[in-house]
Scaffold this motif. Sequence first.
Motif, PDB file in Angstrom:
ATOM      1  N   TYR A  39      36.355  48.229  42.189  1.00 28.06           N
ATOM      2  CA  TYR A  39      35.769  48.615  40.908  1.00 28.06           C
ATOM      3  C   TYR A  39      36.790  48.507  39.775  1.00 28.06           C
ATOM      4  O   TYR A  39      36.435  48.130  38.641  1.00 28.06           O
ATOM      5  CB  TYR A  39      35.169  50.014  41.002  1.00 28.06           C
ATOM      6  N   LEU A  75      30.255  51.002  36.026  1.00 24.93           N
ATOM      7  CA  LEU A  75      31.577  50.485  35.686  1.00 24.93           C
ATOM      8  C   LEU A  75      32.264  51.385  34.666  1.00 24.93           C
ATOM      9  O   LEU A  75      32.832  50.932  33.669  1.00 24.93           O
ATOM     10  CB  LEU A  75      31.497  49.033  35.188  1.00 24.93           C
ATOM     11  N   GLN A 127      24.190  44.956  40.618  1.00 20.56           N
ATOM     12  CA  GLN A 127      24.925  45.493  39.464  1.00 20.56           C
ATOM     13  C   GLN A 127      24.440  46.916  39.149  1.00 20.56           C
ATOM     14  O   GLN A 127      24.090  47.246  38.028  1.00 20.56           O
ATOM     15  CB  GLN A 127      24.763  44.575  38.249  1.00 20.56           C
ATOM     16  N   TYR A 128      24.450  47.759  40.175  1.00 17.37           N
ATOM     17  CA  TYR A 128      23.865  49.085  40.058  1.00 17.37           C
ATOM     18  C   TYR A 128      24.845  50.143  39.556  1.00 17.37           C
ATOM     19  O   TYR A 128      24.452  51.281  39.268  1.00 17.37           O
ATOM     20  CB  TYR A 128      23.291  49.537  41.412  1.00 17.37           C
ATOM     21  N   SER A 129      26.126  49.804  39.449  1.00 18.02           N
ATOM     22  CA  SER A 129      27.112  50.799  39.044  1.00 18.02           C
ATOM     23  C   SER A 129      27.351  50.767  37.534  1.00 18.02           C
ATOM     24  O   SER A 129      27.130  49.758  36.874  1.00 18.02           O
ATOM     25  CB  SER A 129      28.433  50.565  39.775  1.00 18.02           C
ATOM     26  N   ALA A 164      35.591  42.819  33.219  1.00 17.33           N
ATOM     27  CA  ALA A 164      34.618  42.995  32.150  1.00 17.33           C
ATOM     28  C   ALA A 164      35.282  43.181  30.790  1.00 17.33           C
ATOM     29  O   ALA A 164      34.720  42.800  29.747  1.00 17.33           O
ATOM     30  CB  ALA A 164      33.718  44.197  32.455  1.00 17.33           C
ATOM     31  N   ARG A 223      36.633  44.943  38.786  1.00 14.63           N
ATOM     32  CA  ARG A 223      35.435  44.618  38.014  1.00 14.63           C
ATOM     33  C   ARG A 223      35.573  45.093  36.556  1.00 14.63           C
ATOM     34  O   ARG A 223      35.163  44.404  35.618  1.00 14.63           O
ATOM     35  CB  ARG A 223      34.207  45.270  38.650  1.00 14.63           C
ATOM     36  N   GLU A 250      26.743  45.009  45.214  1.00  5.46           N
ATOM     37  CA  GLU A 250      27.083  45.238  43.804  1.00  5.46           C
ATOM     38  C   GLU A 250      26.951  43.951  43.004  1.00  5.46           C
ATOM     39  O   GLU A 250      26.432  43.954  41.872  1.00  5.46           O
ATOM     40  CB  GLU A 250      28.497  45.798  43.702  1.00  5.46           C
ATOM     41  N   ASP A 251      27.393  42.841  43.569  1.00  6.27           N
ATOM     42  CA  ASP A 251      27.247  41.554  42.889  1.00  6.27           C
ATOM     43  C   ASP A 251      25.781  41.246  42.600  1.00  6.27           C
ATOM     44  O   ASP A 251      25.431  40.742  41.522  1.00  6.27           O
ATOM     45  CB  ASP A 251      27.829  40.430  43.747  1.00  6.27           C
TER      46      ASP A 251
END
Length: 247
Positions: free
Chosen positions: A234, A192, A188-190, A241, A237, A184-185
């Motif tokens: 998540y 959020l 960055q495919y999600s 953000a 994260r 993910e780092d």
Amino acid sequence: MDTRVTEIADGIFRLSTFVPDIAPPAGFTFNQFLILGDEALMFHAGFRSFFPDNRDAISRIMPVERLRWIAFGHFEADECGSMNEWLAAAPHAVPAHGEIGCRVSLRDFADRSPRVLADGDVIDLGAGKRLRFVDTPHTPHGWDAGVVFEESTATLMCGDLFTQFGETPMSHDGDILGPAIAAEDALQYSCLSPNMGKTIRGLSALAPQRLALMHGPTFTGDATSALQALADDYDRRILSALSPSSG
């Protein structure tokens, strides 16, 4: 390119294709899952370029013409790119997906009309195999996202959740959170989405005995704790953000 076939649970087979040229130097693994009952269902159709190898792999388990259902996590080339090739090879097969996916993509893309699945709908494959569809919008990405849970074996086929790099073993009972955080780092495919943590915790309530990853091993450790830990990450994260200091 070689597609390896392994039985990860009673009547559930993983078709695994490792591609070293994607995300080098580690490479990337793509998994599809075949669930056998009186009717057979494939979760993830794969890229169009994978179709010849995957067709040959399935034919080592059963006649391809037996395929009855094709499902996937969300509308994306690695999950449904070869769907119409499978429909041509299996004349009785039908795509099955959630309402959003059918409405915005499948009714136009699929060569055969799809079965629309509401959240919690079950496809009874016979011989004790029951596949429950769970809506997971925007988790990890895609408005149409969903996962499937095979009830008799308590196997959660969780799509892109826990994605990791590299050629992965058939099964694993160690750390899957650390590699997922690293992927993910890097990617960055999600999405959020603010509901991600809640959605993933909802999956942990299914009490799965194994997690069948699309891009990783089949996890045979404490699946409930792993899902809860992923939900926590998540949440972290998303809060980061939204923090004023993050801007």
